[in-house]
Write a protein that holds these residues in place. Structure first.
Motif, PDB file in Angstrom:
ATOM      1  N   VAL A  70     -85.947 -53.985  36.312  1.00 61.98           N
ATOM      2  CA  VAL A  70     -86.881 -54.579  36.918  1.00 61.98           C
ATOM      3  C   VAL A  70     -87.136 -54.085  38.215  1.00 61.98           C
ATOM      4  O   VAL A  70     -88.133 -54.197  38.710  1.00 61.98           O
ATOM      5  CB  VAL A  70     -86.750 -56.137  36.789  1.00 61.98           C
ATOM      6  N   VAL A  71     -85.903 -53.843  39.190  1.00 62.30           N
ATOM      7  CA  VAL A  71     -86.091 -53.200  40.591  1.00 62.30           C
ATOM      8  C   VAL A  71     -86.641 -51.987  40.645  1.00 62.30           C
ATOM      9  O   VAL A  71     -87.340 -51.569  41.408  1.00 62.30           O
ATOM     10  CB  VAL A  71     -84.517 -53.440  41.103  1.00 62.30           C
ATOM     11  N   GLU A  72     -86.218 -51.202  39.431  1.00 60.31           N
ATOM     12  CA  GLU A  72     -86.824 -49.954  39.466  1.00 60.31           C
ATOM     13  C   GLU A  72     -88.281 -49.664  39.127  1.00 60.31           C
ATOM     14  O   GLU A  72     -88.937 -49.012  39.846  1.00 60.31           O
ATOM     15  CB  GLU A  72     -85.901 -48.756  38.580  1.00 60.31           C
ATOM     16  N   GLY A  73     -88.643 -50.755  38.363  1.00 61.68           N
ATOM     17  CA  GLY A  73     -90.175 -50.874  38.010  1.00 61.68           C
ATOM     18  C   GLY A  73     -91.037 -51.080  39.375  1.00 61.68           C
ATOM     19  O   GLY A  73     -91.947 -50.917  39.477  1.00 61.68           O
ATOM     20  N   TRP A  74     -90.362 -52.121  40.003  1.00 59.77           N
ATOM     21  CA  TRP A  74     -91.035 -52.472  41.347  1.00 59.77           C
ATOM     22  C   TRP A  74     -90.958 -51.237  42.296  1.00 59.77           C
ATOM     23  O   TRP A  74     -92.062 -50.977  42.958  1.00 59.77           O
ATOM     24  CB  TRP A  74     -90.380 -53.654  41.973  1.00 59.77           C
ATOM     25  N   ALA A  75     -89.931 -50.609  42.563  1.00 58.07           N
ATOM     26  CA  ALA A  75     -89.957 -49.600  43.353  1.00 58.07           C
ATOM     27  C   ALA A  75     -90.795 -48.242  43.085  1.00 58.07           C
ATOM     28  O   ALA A  75     -91.362 -47.620  43.775  1.00 58.07           O
ATOM     29  CB  ALA A  75     -88.297 -48.948  43.497  1.00 58.07           C
ATOM     30  N   HIS A 127     -93.285 -51.208  52.467  1.00 54.42           N
ATOM     31  CA  HIS A 127     -92.322 -50.523  51.619  1.00 54.42           C
ATOM     32  C   HIS A 127     -91.869 -49.273  52.066  1.00 54.42           C
ATOM     33  O   HIS A 127     -92.760 -48.516  52.698  1.00 54.42           O
ATOM     34  CB  HIS A 127     -93.170 -50.440  50.101  1.00 54.42           C
ATOM     35  N   ARG A 128     -90.898 -48.804  51.834  1.00 58.18           N
ATOM     36  CA  ARG A 128     -90.174 -47.556  51.934  1.00 58.18           C
ATOM     37  C   ARG A 128     -90.647 -46.448  50.687  1.00 58.18           C
ATOM     38  O   ARG A 128     -90.525 -46.803  49.748  1.00 58.18           O
ATOM     39  CB  ARG A 128     -88.894 -47.522  52.489  1.00 58.18           C
ATOM     40  N   ASP A 129     -90.238 -45.294  51.058  1.00 59.23           N
ATOM     41  CA  ASP A 129     -90.343 -44.241  49.992  1.00 59.23           C
ATOM     42  C   ASP A 129     -89.108 -44.307  48.973  1.00 59.23           C
ATOM     43  O   ASP A 129     -87.802 -44.522  49.473  1.00 59.23           O
ATOM     44  CB  ASP A 129     -90.465 -42.951  50.455  1.00 59.23           C
ATOM     45  N   VAL A 130     -89.178 -44.145  47.898  1.00 58.02           N
ATOM     46  CA  VAL A 130     -88.212 -43.992  46.863  1.00 58.02           C
ATOM     47  C   VAL A 130     -87.434 -42.910  47.028  1.00 58.02           C
ATOM     48  O   VAL A 130     -87.736 -41.779  46.988  1.00 58.02           O
ATOM     49  CB  VAL A 130     -88.825 -44.089  45.511  1.00 58.02           C
ATOM     50  N   PRO A 131     -85.898 -42.988  46.897  1.00 55.15           N
ATOM     51  CA  PRO A 131     -85.281 -41.995  47.146  1.00 55.15           C
ATOM     52  C   PRO A 131     -85.269 -41.015  45.881  1.00 55.15           C
ATOM     53  O   PRO A 131     -85.585 -41.522  44.793  1.00 55.15           O
ATOM     54  CB  PRO A 131     -83.773 -42.293  47.452  1.00 55.15           C
ATOM     55  N   ARG A 132     -85.026 -39.554  45.710  1.00 55.90           N
ATOM     56  CA  ARG A 132     -84.894 -39.095  44.766  1.00 55.90           C
ATOM     57  C   ARG A 132     -83.802 -39.365  43.681  1.00 55.90           C
ATOM     58  O   ARG A 132     -83.852 -39.348  42.777  1.00 55.90           O
ATOM     59  CB  ARG A 132     -84.811 -37.561  44.983  1.00 55.90           C
ATOM     60  N   ASN A 133     -82.722 -39.695  44.161  1.00 59.40           N
ATOM     61  CA  ASN A 133     -81.582 -40.487  43.365  1.00 59.40           C
ATOM     62  C   ASN A 133     -81.481 -41.437  43.162  1.00 59.40           C
ATOM     63  O   ASN A 133     -80.325 -42.336  42.980  1.00 59.40           O
ATOM     64  CB  ASN A 133     -80.318 -39.872  44.192  1.00 59.40           C
ATOM     65  N   LEU A 134     -82.657 -42.381  42.852  1.00 60.76           N
ATOM     66  CA  LEU A 134     -82.574 -43.757  42.594  1.00 60.76           C
ATOM     67  C   LEU A 134     -81.947 -44.064  41.196  1.00 60.76           C
ATOM     68  O   LEU A 134     -81.248 -44.978  41.309  1.00 60.76           O
ATOM     69  CB  LEU A 134     -84.328 -44.105  42.538  1.00 60.76           C
ATOM     70  N   ASN A 135     -82.362 -43.112  40.276  1.00 65.03           N
ATOM     71  CA  ASN A 135     -81.599 -43.224  39.105  1.00 65.03           C
ATOM     72  C   ASN A 135     -80.030 -43.302  39.129  1.00 65.03           C
ATOM     73  O   ASN A 135     -79.223 -43.989  38.309  1.00 65.03           O
ATOM     74  CB  ASN A 135     -81.992 -42.166  37.870  1.00 65.03           C
ATOM     75  N   GLU A 136     -79.617 -42.401  40.072  1.00 70.07           N
ATOM     76  CA  GLU A 136     -78.159 -42.496  40.140  1.00 70.07           C
ATOM     77  C   GLU A 136     -77.398 -43.598  40.902  1.00 70.07           C
ATOM     78  O   GLU A 136     -76.365 -44.026  40.861  1.00 70.07           O
ATOM     79  CB  GLU A 136     -77.718 -40.800  40.882  1.00 70.07           C
ATOM     80  N   VAL A 137     -78.442 -43.983  41.783  1.00 64.82           N
ATOM     81  CA  VAL A 137     -77.876 -45.234  42.589  1.00 64.82           C
ATOM     82  C   VAL A 137     -77.766 -46.325  41.779  1.00 64.82           C
ATOM     83  O   VAL A 137     -76.812 -47.192  41.571  1.00 64.82           O
ATOM     84  CB  VAL A 137     -78.634 -45.587  43.919  1.00 64.82           C
TER      85      VAL A 137
END
Length: 398
Positions: free
Chosen positions: A113-118, A232-242
């Motif tokens: 749910v956090v990834e969907g929001w981001a 809101h800030r930009d989503v980092p590229r490694n969001l899936n890894e974090v």
């Protein structure tokens, strides 16, 4: 209108929701009028709850400054399937919401749910959650954490720290009342909408949420923020890894890493790093992929077979304790003839003789010598003057 409550699908509708459905059918009635009709007919009663004083908190001024997250456990499908949980995120400034159904309230569900929001709005500034074990670690910090002044973290807390999101733990449900009230609204409205739409599974329910339902919900309950600034800030590229699970492990002498019952062999190309007895990160992504990372750089590895058993160190041989056998010398043994090792009976006799001598000396009225010899005896007929002429002390001559 009251006849509609006799129908099965409208029997549990509230006044406001019923007024909205009547408006869809062309019958415009104010919700307060519907409430009064229900009270007069006895189909609705007023419930008074005990009130506890709470301190009012002002909303955040900007969209994305603080988002409240909570899992709502409820029978969302009214017995058409097993109960599940709805993960709900509500923005404190605008009431904008993000929701997703899941089987249980887990770290994976919170990640999703956090990834969907981001992905839709950007990376938020702070997240307000309860004190569930997903967000708060109950363990005590280890020695390295104490030296660095860090507190133990859960996987979710570690991910939020890496993303720069301030994780706020609420002390009571009322502290995050915005999302708690939203859960109550959804348990009343969303359940009925799922029933009318004939939805009985999670995938269809999530598509229903992402479709027209949330858009209509925002038009009905959304509001403008006090400030037009979006923080809101930009989503980092490694969001899936974090948003993953990370475990710290030590590289063994054979250049292998063991984690969760599996062993991984590091590649020879990392020989220059001298990784033996160094700590690496074993990262497990949500899709099941495994990554080994050392100081932020990925390592190349291969998985070892599950039947590969590492050789255990040989246990030290225990010394055998030989049982001692007591051999008693016979009566004709030289020791017995010389008075040595003559046995317990011999010494018991000697002790008895000593006790008899001590008793005899005690009866004579003189204290015994320290050497154990009897005191010298004097005639009872001697006068005190004669006794004074005798040398004092004990005589060694009988």
């Amino acid at each position: 209108m009251l006849a509609r409550y006799e129908e099965e699908r409208y029997a549990d509708f509230g006044p406001t929701l019923m007024a909205e459905h009547l408006a869809r059918e062309g019958v415009v009635v104010d919700h307060e009028t519907v409430r009064r009709w229900l009270l007069i007919s006895g189909k609705r009663t007023v419930r008074r709850r005990k009130q506890v004083h709470r301190q009012w908190r002002e909303r955040k001024p900007c969209f994305g400054a603080m988002v409240q997250l909570d899992g709502s456990h409820h029978d969302w499908f009214e017995g058409r399937r097993e109960p599940c949980v709805l993960m709900v995120m509500v923005d404190d400034a605008t009431n904008r919401m993000r929701a997703r159904f899941s089987e249980e309230e887990t770290t994976r569900a919170s990640y999703d749910v956090v990834e969907g929001w981001a992905r839709k709005h950007g990376l938020l500034s702070s997240l307000y959650v309860d004190r569930d074990s997903i967000y708060r670690c109950e363990g005590r910090p280890g020695i390295p954490e104490q030296l660095e002044g860090k507190k133990p973290q859960t996987q979710f807390g570690r991910a939020m720290e890496q993303l720069g999101v301030d994780l706020i733990l609420a002390n009571s449900p009322q502290a995050k009342g915005r999302v708690e009230r939203m859960n109550g609204v959804l348990q009343d409205r969303l359940v009925k909408e799922l029933r009318l739409a004939g939805i009985n599974d999670l995938e269809s329910a999530n598509r229903f949420l992402d479709g027209k339902y949330l858009q209509a919900f925002h038009r009905r309950f959304g509001r403008e923020a006090a400030s037009p600034v979006d923080v809101h800030r930009d989503v980092p590229r490694n969001l899936n890894e974090v948003l993953s699970w990370e475990e710290e492990r030590v590289v063994q002498g054979d250049w292998t890493v063991a984690c969760a019952g599996k062993r991984y062999q590091l590649d020879r190309q990392h020989e220059k790093l001298s990784l033996v007895r160094r700590k690496v990160i074993v990262r497990t992504l949500r899709n099941g992929q495994v990554q080994l990372v050392y100081r932020g750089k990925p390592l190349k590895w291969r998985s070892l077979p599950e039947d590969t058993v590492r050789k255990q160190p040989l246990a030290k041989k225990q010394r055998r304790v030989k049982s001692k056998t007591v051999v008693k010398p016979p009566a004709s043994h030289p020791w017995r003839r010389l008075g040595v090792a003559v046995g317990r009976k011999f010494w018991n006799g000697k002790k008895a003789q000593g006790r008899a001598v001590r008793l005899e000396v005690r009866d004579s009225g003189r204290p015994p010598l320290r050497s154990g010899l009897p005191a010298s005896r004097t005639s009872s007929r001697e006068t005190p003057e004669q006794n004074n002429n005798q040398p004092r002390g004990h005589s060694l001559v009988s």
